[in-house]
Write an enzyme that holds these catalytic residues in place. Structure first.
Site, PDB file in Angstrom:
ATOM      1  N   GLY A  95     -42.461 -50.248   6.199  1.00  0.00           N
ATOM      2  CA  GLY A  95     -42.649 -49.987   4.777  1.00  0.00           C
ATOM      3  C   GLY A  95     -43.506 -51.070   4.141  1.00  0.00           C
ATOM      4  O   GLY A  95     -43.406 -52.248   4.501  1.00  0.00           O
ATOM      5  N   ASP A  97     -43.244 -52.397   1.332  1.00  0.00           N
ATOM      6  CA  ASP A  97     -42.420 -53.410   0.672  1.00  0.00           C
ATOM      7  C   ASP A  97     -41.999 -54.490   1.659  1.00  0.00           C
ATOM      8  O   ASP A  97     -41.936 -55.679   1.313  1.00  0.00           O
ATOM      9  CB  ASP A  97     -41.198 -52.763   0.008  1.00  0.00           C
ATOM     10  CG  ASP A  97     -40.363 -51.920   0.976  1.00  0.00           C
ATOM     11  OD1 ASP A  97     -40.879 -51.538   2.047  1.00  0.00           O
ATOM     12  OD2 ASP A  97     -39.197 -51.639   0.639  1.00  0.00           O
ATOM     13  N   ARG A  98     -41.745 -54.122   2.907  1.00  0.00           N
ATOM     14  CA  ARG A  98     -41.363 -55.096   3.925  1.00  0.00           C
ATOM     15  C   ARG A  98     -42.527 -56.025   4.245  1.00  0.00           C
ATOM     16  O   ARG A  98     -42.333 -57.218   4.489  1.00  0.00           O
ATOM     17  CB  ARG A  98     -40.899 -54.370   5.192  1.00  0.00           C
ATOM     18  CG  ARG A  98     -39.644 -53.540   4.979  1.00  0.00           C
ATOM     19  CD  ARG A  98     -39.367 -52.604   6.138  1.00  0.00           C
ATOM     20  NE  ARG A  98     -38.939 -53.319   7.333  1.00  0.00           N
ATOM     21  CZ  ARG A  98     -38.676 -52.716   8.493  1.00  0.00           C
ATOM     22  NH1 ARG A  98     -38.808 -51.399   8.594  1.00  0.00           N
ATOM     23  NH2 ARG A  98     -38.293 -53.424   9.541  1.00  0.00           N
ATOM     24  N   THR A 123     -32.366 -50.203  -1.707  1.00  0.00           N
ATOM     25  CA  THR A 123     -31.886 -48.865  -1.389  1.00  0.00           C
ATOM     26  C   THR A 123     -31.471 -48.810   0.077  1.00  0.00           C
ATOM     27  O   THR A 123     -30.441 -48.252   0.441  1.00  0.00           O
ATOM     28  CB  THR A 123     -32.986 -47.824  -1.676  1.00  0.00           C
ATOM     29  OG1 THR A 123     -33.391 -47.943  -3.039  1.00  0.00           O
ATOM     30  CG2 THR A 123     -32.485 -46.427  -1.416  1.00  0.00           C
TER      31      THR A 123
END
Length: 285
Positions: A95, A97-98, A123
């Protein structure tokens, strides 16, 4: 406008599920978010000269691009992706975001010899092993678990009699005589146990792979809103561990990572502009 002036809490949007229904997040819209930030910084929306964003929410890219195109041209904003970041990954398609939090964690808290375990509570809760080799940052592996808030939301839907009548928080005792305290204790200590077990097994596998050799240690970096709930007990759990060290709890990793990637892309554009100028000069010879 310097994007650093607009650093604030990340916002999330609605997304469409495959069946056409809408998944709603209880946050303000992007427009409201930017208007609030502009008010705080005493700026106008039109003062923004560049934007960078990251999303893992399905079907929001077109909305975000349309929104940004309302006040910026397409060359004045970028979406974080694997092709425009100073990082390599052995994990296929992690992802975005990672990627952002891994870059920020390594830049702020990393070292050449000791890997990081970046634990992002959201989440989903992700655990990413981040290593540096010859100034190159790598995500070399990781784990994904259900997030604590997602876990609670699922439990609330399954057991409506207890929904919203307990909190995800540390309790004085595991065993109690109050059903709501029992539920809070089960949620808190159960999730803490999940995270600590994942940390312990990560260490065992890194040692077995000889990627973690004493006296080096695996440095823990926590981020994400719910991380503050578990920080104290995770730090205490690994305070006297030879192979694991609690390094930091850093809620701002996402924002700082975005700013690092922004500066990286500006540098790439500057180098490309200089290359094009030199190419033109050579063509005139």
């Amino acid at each position: 406008m310097d994007t650093g002036a607009l650093i604030g809490k990340p916002e999330r949007l609605e997304s469409k599920k495959p069946d056409g229904s809408t998944e709603t997040y209880d946050v303000k819209t992007l427009t409201e978010c930017l208007e609030r930030l502009c008010f705080v910084t005493k700026r106008k929306l039109t003062d923004i000269s560049f934007a960078i964003y990251v999303t893992v929410v399905q079907n929001t890219e077109a909305y975000l691009q349309k929104f940004l195109n309302s006040f910026l041209t397409s060359d004045k904003f970028i979406e974080v992706g694997y092709g425009n970041v100073p990082l390599r990954t052995l994990v296929p398609h992690p992802g975005a975001d990672r990627i952002v939090t891994a870059i920020a964690a390594e830049k702020k808290h990393g070292s050449d010899n000791e890997p990081l375990l970046v634990i992002d509570f959201g989440t989903a809760t992700t655990l990413d092993v981040v290593e540096r080799e010859n100034d190159v940052i790598f995500i070399t592996g990781g784990t994904i678990a259900i997030g604590p808030i997602t876990m609670k939301a699922g439990f609330d839907r399954a057991v409506p009699a207890l929904a919203n009548k307990y909190e995800l928080k540390k309790t004085e005792r595991v065993v109690s005589r109050n059903v709501f305290e029992q539920t809070s204790a089960g949620a808190y200590y159960g999730y803490l146990g999940l995270v600590c077990r994942l940390i312990d097994d990560t260490v065992k596998e890194l040692v077995a792979d000889r990627r973690l050799v004493s006296p080096d240690s695996l440095n823990l970096v926590l981020t994400g809103g719910p991380s503050v709930i578990f920080q104290e007990d995770i730090e205490a759990e690994y305070s006297n561990n030879d192979l694991v060290s609690f390094k930091a709890s850093d809620y701002e990793l996402m924002m700082e990572g975005l700013f690092i990637i922004y500066k990286y892309n500006m540098l790439l554009r500057e180098h490309e502009a200089k290359r094009q100028v030199k190419k033109k000069e050579l063509s005139k010879l």
